[in-house]
Write an enzyme that holds these catalytic residues in place. Structure first.
Site, PDB file in Angstrom:
ATOM      1  N   LYS A  38       0.813  -1.217   0.000  1.00  0.00           N
ATOM      2  CA  LYS A  38       0.000   0.000   0.000  1.00  0.00           C
ATOM      3  C   LYS A  38       0.848   1.269   0.000  1.00  0.00           C
ATOM      4  O   LYS A  38       0.443   2.305   0.509  1.00  0.00           O
ATOM      5  CB  LYS A  38      -0.942  -0.021   1.196  1.00  0.00           C
ATOM      6  CG  LYS A  38      -1.964  -1.154   1.098  1.00  0.00           C
ATOM      7  CD  LYS A  38      -2.746  -1.317   2.364  1.00  0.00           C
ATOM      8  CE  LYS A  38      -3.821  -2.354   2.311  1.00  0.00           C
ATOM      9  NZ  LYS A  38      -3.557  -3.567   1.610  1.00  0.00           N
ATOM     10  N   CYS A  39       2.003   1.193  -0.609  1.00  0.00           N
ATOM     11  CA  CYS A  39       2.929   2.319  -0.703  1.00  0.00           C
ATOM     12  C   CYS A  39       2.744   2.987  -2.058  1.00  0.00           C
ATOM     13  O   CYS A  39       2.440   2.322  -3.051  1.00  0.00           O
ATOM     14  CB  CYS A  39       4.361   1.796  -0.545  1.00  0.00           C
ATOM     15  SG  CYS A  39       5.657   3.019  -0.773  1.00  0.00           S
ATOM     16  N   GLY A  40       2.948   4.280  -2.122  1.00  0.00           N
ATOM     17  CA  GLY A  40       2.854   4.982  -3.401  1.00  0.00           C
ATOM     18  C   GLY A  40       3.883   4.510  -4.421  1.00  0.00           C
ATOM     19  O   GLY A  40       3.702   4.678  -5.621  1.00  0.00           O
TER      20      GLY A  40
END
Length: 174
Positions: free
Chosen positions: A37-39
């Site tokens: 869920k990291c950019g």
């Protein structure tokens, strides 16, 4: 202190001990801390998949270590965890969303007192402030178990293909 990547044992995604020497000796390995869920997730997973597809037959492997130590600050009040899932969910996500099947290991910490010993060693060998700044910090390991280079989170995997090719061209024995 350990001198080689091959001296370490880690836990795989199912909690079983894995000797990195037995698994990777003679291969070039990208070691990376990952988060779903990291950019930075889309570009990293997409490019890691492309690189693995292109170079796996020549001896490239990817060792992915999920890490939930980093979080996005939202309005300075609430934190959004970047890898809150269990190993099975992480593995399913990576396979379903990116068709990537790296060697997935147990969730770890990369910084602080609770940091995994492998990651403590990686940080010391190619220090850039002696901490991992964010998810998708990458280390390129030679066929001899030595660290070739460390790449920061925003360095896209395709940008160091020349380093990968150079490492793959070298023999595993002196």
């Amino acid at each position: 202190m350990s001198q080689s990547f091959y001296e370490f044992k880690v836990k795989d995604a199912n909690g079983k001990d894995v000797s990195l020497g037995e698994k990777y000796k003679g291969q070039v390995v990208i070691v990376v801390n990952v988060a779903s869920k990291c950019g930075l997730t889309p570009v990293n997973y997409t490019q890691l998949k492309e690189i693995l597809d292109q170079y796996k037959d020549r001896g490239l492997a990817i060792a992915a270590f999920p890490c939930n130590q980093f979080a996005d600050q939202i309005l300075y009040i609430k934190c959004l965890e970047q890898e809150p899932d269990c190993s099975a969910d992480i593995e399913e996500f990576v396979k379903k969303e990116y068709s990537l099947e790296p060697d997935l290991y147990a969730k770890i910490e990369v910084n602080g007192d609770g940091a995994d010993p492998l990651w403590k060693w990686l940080r010391k060998q190619k220090s850039k402030g002696d901490s991992v700044k964010w998810n998708f910090t990458k280390f390129l390991i030679s066929r001899r178990g030595e660290i070739i280079n460390r790449y920061g989170p925003t360095v896209e995997p395709k940008s160091f293909i020349a380093d990968i090719e150079k490492a793959l061209a070298k023999p595993s024995k002196l």
